[in-house]
Structures are given as structure tokens and as C-alpha cells.
Design a protein around this motif. Structure first.
Motif, PDB file in Angstrom:
ATOM      1  N   MET A   1       0.893  -1.224  -0.056  1.00 53.89           N
ATOM      2  CA  MET A   1       0.035   0.153  -0.069  1.00 53.89           C
ATOM      3  C   MET A   1       0.903   1.203  -0.056  1.00 53.89           C
ATOM      4  SD  MET A   1      -2.646   1.086   3.212  1.00 53.89           S
ATOM      5  CE  MET A   1      -4.491   1.621   2.317  1.00 53.89           C
ATOM      6  N   GLU A   2       0.608   2.357  -0.873  1.00 52.84           N
ATOM      7  CA  GLU A   2       1.401   3.487  -1.019  1.00 52.84           C
ATOM      8  C   GLU A   2       0.988   4.198   0.320  1.00 52.84           C
ATOM      9  OE1 GLU A   2       1.790   7.117  -3.971  1.00 52.84           O
ATOM     10  OE2 GLU A   2       1.198   5.113  -4.912  1.00 52.84           O
ATOM     11  N   TYR A   3       2.145   4.994   0.820  1.00 56.79           N
ATOM     12  CA  TYR A   3       1.661   5.833   1.803  1.00 56.79           C
ATOM     13  C   TYR A   3       0.988   7.114   1.155  1.00 56.79           C
ATOM     14  CZ  TYR A   3       2.710   9.103   5.816  1.00 56.79           C
ATOM     15  OH  TYR A   3       2.534  10.041   6.691  1.00 56.79           O
ATOM     16  N   LYS A   4       0.136   7.817   1.921  1.00 53.43           N
ATOM     17  CA  LYS A   4      -0.511   8.894   1.765  1.00 53.43           C
ATOM     18  C   LYS A   4      -0.516   9.759   2.889  1.00 53.43           C
ATOM     19  CE  LYS A   4      -4.029  10.708  -1.298  1.00 53.43           C
ATOM     20  NZ  LYS A   4      -5.221  10.518  -1.926  1.00 53.43           N
ATOM     21  N   SER A   5       0.084  10.967   2.983  1.00 51.41           N
ATOM     22  CA  SER A   5       0.347  12.004   3.960  1.00 51.41           C
ATOM     23  C   SER A   5      -1.046  12.323   4.309  1.00 51.41           C
ATOM     24  CB  SER A   5       1.145  13.300   3.525  1.00 51.41           C
ATOM     25  OG  SER A   5       2.295  12.992   3.264  1.00 51.41           O
ATOM     26  N   PRO A   6      -1.142  12.503   5.916  1.00 56.00           N
ATOM     27  CA  PRO A   6      -2.435  12.872   6.357  1.00 56.00           C
ATOM     28  C   PRO A   6      -3.086  14.238   5.692  1.00 56.00           C
ATOM     29  CG  PRO A   6      -0.885  12.397   8.144  1.00 56.00           C
ATOM     30  CD  PRO A   6      -0.296  12.499   6.803  1.00 56.00           C
ATOM     31  N   VAL A   7      -2.350  15.081   5.284  1.00 51.17           N
ATOM     32  CA  VAL A   7      -2.875  16.294   4.861  1.00 51.17           C
ATOM     33  C   VAL A   7      -3.893  16.158   3.643  1.00 51.17           C
ATOM     34  CG1 VAL A   7      -1.168  16.910   3.207  1.00 51.17           C
ATOM     35  CG2 VAL A   7      -2.316  18.658   4.571  1.00 51.17           C
ATOM     36  N   TYR A   8      -3.765  14.845   2.920  1.00 50.38           N
ATOM     37  CA  TYR A   8      -4.802  14.690   1.856  1.00 50.38           C
ATOM     38  C   TYR A   8      -6.134  14.318   2.495  1.00 50.38           C
ATOM     39  CZ  TYR A   8      -0.594  15.213  -0.985  1.00 50.38           C
ATOM     40  OH  TYR A   8       0.408  15.719  -1.549  1.00 50.38           O
ATOM     41  N   HIS A   9      -6.290  13.899   3.901  1.00 51.49           N
ATOM     42  CA  HIS A   9      -7.375  13.675   4.426  1.00 51.49           C
ATOM     43  C   HIS A   9      -8.071  14.697   5.357  1.00 51.49           C
ATOM     44  CE1 HIS A   9      -6.958   9.844   2.357  1.00 51.49           C
ATOM     45  NE2 HIS A   9      -5.816   9.930   2.750  1.00 51.49           N
ATOM     46  N   VAL A  10      -7.934  15.999   5.171  1.00 53.05           N
ATOM     47  CA  VAL A  10      -8.096  17.162   6.118  1.00 53.05           C
ATOM     48  C   VAL A  10      -9.742  17.017   6.045  1.00 53.05           C
ATOM     49  CG1 VAL A  10      -8.415  19.492   6.387  1.00 53.05           C
ATOM     50  CG2 VAL A  10      -6.619  18.482   5.571  1.00 53.05           C
ATOM     51  N   ILE A  11     -10.351  16.897   7.388  1.00 57.05           N
ATOM     52  CA  ILE A  11     -11.747  17.023   7.882  1.00 57.05           C
ATOM     53  C   ILE A  11     -12.179  18.251   8.746  1.00 57.05           C
ATOM     54  CG2 ILE A  11     -11.877  14.489   7.509  1.00 57.05           C
ATOM     55  CD1 ILE A  11     -11.807  14.294  10.662  1.00 57.05           C
ATOM     56  N   PRO A  12     -13.300  18.691   8.562  1.00 61.93           N
ATOM     57  CA  PRO A  12     -13.880  19.690   9.319  1.00 61.93           C
ATOM     58  C   PRO A  12     -14.448  18.988  10.609  1.00 61.93           C
ATOM     59  CG  PRO A  12     -15.570  19.261   7.460  1.00 61.93           C
ATOM     60  CD  PRO A  12     -14.338  18.228   7.333  1.00 61.93           C
ATOM     61  N   VAL A  13     -13.835  19.849  11.635  1.00 61.84           N
ATOM     62  CA  VAL A  13     -14.318  19.152  13.103  1.00 61.84           C
ATOM     63  C   VAL A  13     -14.974  20.442  13.828  1.00 61.84           C
ATOM     64  CG1 VAL A  13     -13.401  17.947  15.026  1.00 61.84           C
ATOM     65  CG2 VAL A  13     -12.600  17.357  12.964  1.00 61.84           C
ATOM     66  N   PRO A  14     -16.079  20.235  14.465  1.00 60.33           N
ATOM     67  CA  PRO A  14     -16.456  21.281  15.523  1.00 60.33           C
ATOM     68  C   PRO A  14     -15.452  21.428  16.589  1.00 60.33           C
ATOM     69  CG  PRO A  14     -17.987  19.459  15.382  1.00 60.33           C
ATOM     70  CD  PRO A  14     -16.684  18.838  14.324  1.00 60.33           C
ATOM     71  N   ILE A  15     -15.050  22.632  16.821  1.00 62.15           N
ATOM     72  CA  ILE A  15     -14.114  23.109  17.788  1.00 62.15           C
ATOM     73  C   ILE A  15     -14.317  22.515  19.110  1.00 62.15           C
ATOM     74  CG2 ILE A  15     -15.247  25.337  18.354  1.00 62.15           C
ATOM     75  CD1 ILE A  15     -12.271  26.391  18.431  1.00 62.15           C
ATOM     76  N   GLU A  16     -15.557  22.314  19.340  1.00 62.26           N
ATOM     77  CA  GLU A  16     -16.093  21.791  20.938  1.00 62.26           C
ATOM     78  C   GLU A  16     -15.461  20.292  20.926  1.00 62.26           C
ATOM     79  OE1 GLU A  16     -18.391  25.092  19.763  1.00 62.26           O
ATOM     80  OE2 GLU A  16     -18.196  23.119  18.545  1.00 62.26           O
ATOM     81  N   LYS A  17     -15.058  19.512  19.739  1.00 60.74           N
ATOM     82  CA  LYS A  17     -14.795  18.119  19.991  1.00 60.74           C
ATOM     83  C   LYS A  17     -13.170  18.239  19.946  1.00 60.74           C
ATOM     84  CE  LYS A  17     -16.996  14.640  18.224  1.00 60.74           C
ATOM     85  NZ  LYS A  17     -17.590  13.889  17.443  1.00 60.74           N
ATOM     86  N   ILE A  18     -12.541  19.579  19.951  1.00 64.39           N
ATOM     87  CA  ILE A  18     -11.028  19.609  19.896  1.00 64.39           C
ATOM     88  C   ILE A  18     -10.626  19.951  21.205  1.00 64.39           C
ATOM     89  CG2 ILE A  18      -9.099  20.711  18.914  1.00 64.39           C
ATOM     90  CD1 ILE A  18     -10.911  20.924  16.366  1.00 64.39           C
ATOM     91  N   LYS A  19      -9.297  19.202  21.691  1.00 63.64           N
ATOM     92  CA  LYS A  19      -8.955  19.673  22.873  1.00 63.64           C
ATOM     93  C   LYS A  19      -7.353  19.732  22.825  1.00 63.64           C
ATOM     94  CE  LYS A  19     -12.961  18.584  25.003  1.00 63.64           C
ATOM     95  NZ  LYS A  19     -13.822  19.734  24.517  1.00 63.64           N
ATOM     96  N   PRO A  20      -6.799  20.943  23.537  1.00 67.12           N
ATOM     97  CA  PRO A  20      -5.311  20.952  23.598  1.00 67.12           C
ATOM     98  C   PRO A  20      -4.652  19.737  24.136  1.00 67.12           C
ATOM     99  CG  PRO A  20      -6.372  22.431  25.023  1.00 67.12           C
ATOM    100  CD  PRO A  20      -7.608  21.756  24.552  1.00 67.12           C
TER     101      PRO A  20
END
Length: 181
Positions: A1-20
Motif C-alpha cells: 500500500m502506498e503511503y499517503k500523507s495525512p494532509v490529503y484527508h483534512v476533515i472539518p471538526v467542530p471546535i467543541e470536539k477539539i482539546k489541547p
């Protein structure tokens, strides 16, 4: 399987689900934060926040992009324009690898708080990582690692270090007079 960088799978996420994360030693001064706000205001989010997805908590833990995250939290105009969504690139790595990723991202851009960097070196040591591993993955030389370990003041960080025999300075005639002055 060929490696594909994570930047090719950017997703929108509600800020409330993001934690530092709890270990980021990067600090940005107020003038640079204003510049970051101005940049996001003028150009939008041009780089995704890098996160680890915690399935158990259904949250995204920031690996890189804390200050871009903060801009949305602190500026209602940005939050509303972006509809509370941040672009996220997900990496699936264990904690030690995420810590190393955070440091690599930060060191490529800015400066670090020395006390927080010392804590990261301690945490990585507690996770079983050697000085060689820390040096390789965080881009530090051994002297920098030693200095950061010294700051923590924890003897356990030096338990595997072999020290040479101590030396004693040779006293020259007249040294006692200088010490008594």
C-alpha cells in the motif's frame, strides 16, 4: 500500500470536539498572536490543525496547531465565519510519537518554554525513551537534553548516567587570601 500523507484527508471538526494536549511547550507572544489572527482573518485557515483522534472520548487531541485553535476560541468573528469548524488532519500515533511530532512542528517554527521542554524530556524518559531516542526524534543534541534534565532537578533522570571521577582543583599559593577578601 502506498503511503499517503495525512494532509490529503483534512476533515472539518467542530471546535467543541477539539482539546489541547497537556505537554505543548510552545509559547507565542501577544504581537505574534495578533499577527496570527490577522493572517487567519485575511487568508482563512491555510493549514489544518494536526490531531490525534481519541475514540473512547470522541475528541481530537491537538498535536500541532494550538494557537490556530486559540484564535477561533478567542475571536467570535473567526468562529462565526468558519461556523465553529476547524480543518483537522488526523495522525494515529502513540503518545511518545505525538509528543515528538509536536516538538518537531514547533522547533521548525519558533521557541519553547524551557521549563515545559524539561517536563517533556522527563515524561519521555518516564515512558522509557532513551536520550538517543529523544535526540533523534526531537532534534536535540545530548548537551541540550542534559541541560533540560538538570532543570527538572530529578535524580532519577540521571540514574543510568555514568559519571567520571571527580577532580579537585589544585590550590595555588595565595588562594586563601583571595577567598578571605
Amino acid at each position: 500500500m502506498e503511503y499517503k500523507s495525512p494532509v490529503y484527508h483534512v476533515i472539518p471538526v467542530p471546535i467543541e470536539k477539539i482539546k489541547p494536549n497537556t505537554y505543548n511547550p510552545n509559547a507565542v507572544a501577544p504581537p505574534e498572536m495578533r499577527l496570527l489572527y490577522d493572517s487567519i482573518k485575511a487568508d482563512g485557515y491555510t493549514m489544518p490543525i494536526v490531531c490525534y483522534y481519541d475514540k473512547a472520548e470522541d475528541t481530537y487531541i491537538i498535536v500541532d496547531g494550538f494557537h490556530r485553535y486559540r484564535i477561533m476560541l478567542e475571536h467570535e468573528d473567526i468562529y462565526e465565519r468558519e461556523k465553529g469548524m476547524l480543518p483537522v488532519s488526523v495522525i494515529n500515533k502513540p503518545l511518545d510519537q505525538r509528543m515528538a511530532s509536536t516538538i518537531r512542528h514547533n522547533r521548525a517554527r519558533g521557541t519553547h518554554d524551557v521549563d515545559l521542554m524539561s517536563n517533556i524530556v522527563k515524561e519521555l524518559h518516564d515512558l522509557g525513551r532513551s536520550d538517543a531516542w529523544i535526540s533523534k526524534h526531537l532534534g536535540m543534541d545530548r548537551d541540550e537534553i542534559l541541560r533540560l534534565k538538570q532543570i527538572t532537578g530529578l535524580a532519577e533522570l540521571f540514574k543510568d548516567v555514568k559519571f567520571g571521577k571527580a577532580w579537585r582543583p589544585v590550590e595555588e599559593p595565595g588562594d586563601e587570601e583571595e577567598l578571605n577578601e
